[in-house]
Every structure is written in structure tokens, then in C-alpha cells.
Design a protein around this motif. Sequence first.
Motif, PDB file in Angstrom:
ATOM      1  N   THR A 121      33.553  19.470 -18.815  1.00  0.00           N
ATOM      2  CA  THR A 121      32.385  20.312 -18.602  1.00  0.00           C
ATOM      3  C   THR A 121      31.921  20.192 -17.163  1.00  0.00           C
ATOM      4  OG1 THR A 121      30.197  20.793 -19.545  1.00  0.00           O
ATOM      5  CG2 THR A 121      30.776  18.469 -19.277  1.00  0.00           C
ATOM      6  N   TRP A 122      30.918  20.966 -16.783  1.00  0.00           N
ATOM      7  CA  TRP A 122      30.273  20.861 -15.473  1.00  0.00           C
ATOM      8  C   TRP A 122      28.906  21.502 -15.586  1.00  0.00           C
ATOM      9  CZ3 TRP A 122      30.374  24.293 -10.713  1.00  0.00           C
ATOM     10  CH2 TRP A 122      29.911  23.597  -9.588  1.00  0.00           C
ATOM     11  N   TRP A 123      27.947  20.929 -14.903  1.00  0.00           N
ATOM     12  CA  TRP A 123      26.572  21.386 -15.109  1.00  0.00           C
ATOM     13  C   TRP A 123      26.401  22.883 -14.869  1.00  0.00           C
ATOM     14  CZ3 TRP A 123      23.519  23.629 -11.268  1.00  0.00           C
ATOM     15  CH2 TRP A 123      23.991  23.517  -9.948  1.00  0.00           C
ATOM     16  N   ARG A 124      27.100  23.441 -13.873  1.00  0.00           N
ATOM     17  CA  ARG A 124      26.808  24.805 -13.450  1.00  0.00           C
ATOM     18  C   ARG A 124      27.612  25.866 -14.215  1.00  0.00           C
ATOM     19  NH1 ARG A 124      27.357  28.681  -9.260  1.00  0.00           N
ATOM     20  NH2 ARG A 124      25.395  29.068  -8.170  1.00  0.00           N
ATOM     21  N   HIS A 164      20.466  23.357 -20.697  1.00  0.00           N
ATOM     22  CA  HIS A 164      20.316  24.164 -19.473  1.00  0.00           C
ATOM     23  C   HIS A 164      21.024  23.483 -18.294  1.00  0.00           C
ATOM     24  CE1 HIS A 164      18.502  26.318 -16.122  1.00  0.00           C
ATOM     25  NE2 HIS A 164      18.095  27.226 -16.985  1.00  0.00           N
ATOM     26  N   PRO A 165      21.692  24.255 -17.459  1.00  0.00           N
ATOM     27  CA  PRO A 165      22.387  23.668 -16.307  1.00  0.00           C
ATOM     28  C   PRO A 165      21.518  22.711 -15.496  1.00  0.00           C
ATOM     29  CG  PRO A 165      23.048  25.943 -16.518  1.00  0.00           C
ATOM     30  CD  PRO A 165      21.994  25.701 -17.584  1.00  0.00           C
ATOM     31  N   LEU A 166      20.277  23.111 -15.224  1.00  0.00           N
ATOM     32  CA  LEU A 166      19.437  22.272 -14.370  1.00  0.00           C
ATOM     33  C   LEU A 166      18.930  21.029 -15.088  1.00  0.00           C
ATOM     34  CD1 LEU A 166      17.475  24.974 -12.365  1.00  0.00           C
ATOM     35  CD2 LEU A 166      19.461  23.627 -11.645  1.00  0.00           C
ATOM     36  N   ALA A 167      19.149  20.931 -16.391  1.00  0.00           N
ATOM     37  CA  ALA A 167      18.753  19.722 -17.137  1.00  0.00           C
ATOM     38  C   ALA A 167      19.886  18.696 -17.191  1.00  0.00           C
ATOM     39  CB  ALA A 167      18.338  20.114 -18.560  1.00  0.00           C
ATOM     40  N   PRO A 170      21.563  19.569  -9.185  1.00  0.00           N
ATOM     41  CA  PRO A 170      20.640  19.310  -8.070  1.00  0.00           C
ATOM     42  C   PRO A 170      19.202  19.332  -8.585  1.00  0.00           C
ATOM     43  CG  PRO A 170      21.530  21.537  -7.938  1.00  0.00           C
ATOM     44  CD  PRO A 170      22.259  20.845  -9.048  1.00  0.00           C
ATOM     45  N   LYS A 171      18.303  18.731  -7.850  1.00  0.00           N
ATOM     46  CA  LYS A 171      16.926  18.578  -8.337  1.00  0.00           C
ATOM     47  C   LYS A 171      16.124  19.878  -8.229  1.00  0.00           C
ATOM     48  CE  LYS A 171      17.842  14.546  -9.544  1.00  0.00           C
ATOM     49  NZ  LYS A 171      18.578  14.717 -10.814  1.00  0.00           N
TER      50      LYS A 171
END
Lengths: 215, 215
Positions: free
Chosen positions: A5-8, A205-208, A213-214
Amino acid sequence: MMVYTWWRSLAAFRVRIVLNLKGVTAEERQVDLRKGQQHDQAFRAVNPQSAIPALVLDDGSTLVQSMAIMEYFEEAYPAPPLLPADAAERARVRALAQMAVADGHPLVTPRVRAYLEGELGHGEAQYLAWSRHFMGAALMAMEEHLARDPQTGMFCHGDRPTLADVCLVSQVVGFSYFGGTADAFPVVRRINAACMRIDAFQRAHPLAQPDAPKA
Amino acid sequence: MMVYTWWRSLAAFRVRIVLNLKGVTAEERQVDLRKGQQHDQAFRAVNPQSAIPALVLDDGSTLVQSMAIMEYFEEAYPAPPLLPADAAERARVRALAQMAVADGHPLVTPRVRAYLEGELGHGEAQYLAWSRHFMGAALMAMEEHLARDPQTGMFCHGDRPTLADVCLVSQVVGFSYFGGTADAFPVVRRINAACMRIDAFQRAHPLAQPDAPKA
């Protein structure tokens, strides 16, 4: 069970939501698409297509393609159901899902960007305009189908989340990557907001994600 | 039952094969994508996304998106099965299908051509090179997954056709539209040949349709 997986990644985002909704835990391994790790020999041994997500089951078999993985979870972990019971209604949910998975997302993958900027010599501004165009067109298709159909409820199909909502949310987030907002798509915006009040969506969610990145 | 279709559409081709394999007959209405008939108000009332195929059931409900329509036929007309029984095997078949439906085909639709030639100012040669590139990449993904997996048989999954074969054949035909051949993909080529010996595939071929050109 283990998921690459990858956050984005929008496809990995979809699979995370389904895992959360089904209450299934999978070990995560990160494949940073920006660093090109999907092309590493080690990952190509998992998925020669150099794409995430890839899901490795406990028996060692590997599943790829977000839609196929989501359908797998729906079959292997039936509760809560993310597809309706009726065949025509299931087709409606799958069609809405495919508008994101097949008509929106594939136009903005790293390989498309590489071709536009490499072989065709375009710059970042043209890639962003391209991406907004096609991600917006997919959202418009979803909006027009949702807005005219009485089967649309609090969510895409009735009052419980389905695979269509999972894909809608990924499409809205993907559109935001390129500077787009759901303001022009009132039904999409309303359903996206309803989804994002649910913990399973929020946590996915990607940002979670820990490596996001913050800002 | 009525299907909006066109001889050259790869998505309509996939649905024709499934109709033939299932022994289901549907009235056909032609939507000529080259003439832009998908944008006519009359057709947009059927599918606001301006895309074919669209399937109108006898109760008036309309299904869109080839993958969703094929899954509908699999559920509504279970014989002969076009998906295996096991959940992980079904995921494998669906993943192979999505490599064509989501990774190959969406890159060569009329709307993509319009953007490449309109907004980005490219000519036909660049559109053809683009199309060969992405259609070939999808076939390579299928080839690599098929070649390494012992579940591959006479067809993509064992010795009976599945939805993966339906999509593989459409991908090979689509590649040929842009001057490509399956020669570089030996497993794909072998399976395509096995499929094209089956009457249900032959009758569905774009060039076998009444409105197709003679050559």
C-alpha cells in the motif's frame, strides 16, 4: 494477510476503507510510488504490473486490482454487506464504482504522467489540467447518475455505504490532489460528507496515514 | 431486454460475448461513436455519461459500464459460469479482467483522443503511438500474470472461458485497431486463439457485426 500500500494511492485508499468497514486487519508494507518503488525487482515479483494495492493471503496467493480485491472482501467477509442483494441493484453500485475505478483514476496514474511529460513533452501545468479534466468528468458522470435516480439515498445506493461510496470518496480525494473540489457536484459532495463522518472512512483517508505529510 | 451498442466498441464487444455465452438475446440499438451519437440528447437520457454499452431491462431500469453489466449477467444467468466458485480465484479472474477494462481501454476512448488532439494539439500519429503504448502495457500485464501462474490453463483460468477471457479478447482486438499484434505476448496469443475458435466469441467480433466495414 498483508497488503502492499501507500498513503497517497487512491486504489490503496479504497481497499483500506473496505478493510475498516469489514473489520479486517492486514499487515501493511509501503510502496512509495513517488520514489518508483513499484518498479523495484522485489515488488515486481509480487505484482509484475508494478501497481498497488496487492494483497497477499495467508496461503501465499496474491490478489491485485482494487476492484477485484474489494469484491474478494465482499465475498470472504460478507458482513456488513457492501453490495445490495438484487442483481440489478448490484450492477448499479458496480457501475458507479467503475466510473471512478475505470474512467477516472486510470487517467492520472504515474505511468500516464510519465508518458505525458516524457514522450509528449508536457509540463506539470498541463498534467494538472489533464488530471482535473478527467477526474472531474468521472465525478460528473457519478453526479448525473446519482442525481436522477431515486435509488440514491443518504449514500450512493440507499442509506448504507456500498462499494460505490468507497469509490466516490477516493474519486473526490483524487480530484483534490489536482486542485479540484466537489462544489460543482452537489450530490457527490453530500454523500462524500456523509461517508467522511464514518470512522472507517476517516481512518483510511490518505492524510490520516502515518507516512503522509502533515499538511 | 435492449442493449445500446456499436460494432467497434470494445466494451460492447465484451457484453456481446457474454450474451452469446449465456444464450441471452437482446434487441440492439446502434450508437455510432465516430459520428458522436453518444452525445445526442436522446442517448444522454439513457446514459448521461455518453458511453456504451447501456442495457435496458424489461422493467425499464438501465445498467451501464461493461464490467457491471457482465457481472449482472453472471448473477442473473448463472449457466454457464464465467467466474470460478472460490473467492480468491474469482478475484484472480476479475483482476485480469480489470487490466483490460480499467488499465487498457480507458486510455483509448473517444474522449481521450479528443483531449490529446484538441487541448494538447497532437496529431493522429501521436494518438496511435499513445494507444499502442497503453494497450500494449495492459496486454503485457496480462501476459506476465498469466505466464507465471499455474492456474492458467487452456484459457485464462483453467480450461473454460471466464470473464478474463472475454476481456482479453477485447484487449487483443483493441490493440489491433492501433496496429498492434499479440505476437509479443505468447500466452495471450494462445488464449486469444482458443477463444476465437468458439462460436460465441466469433459471432461477437466487431468485424462480424452487420454495420462493420467489409475489410
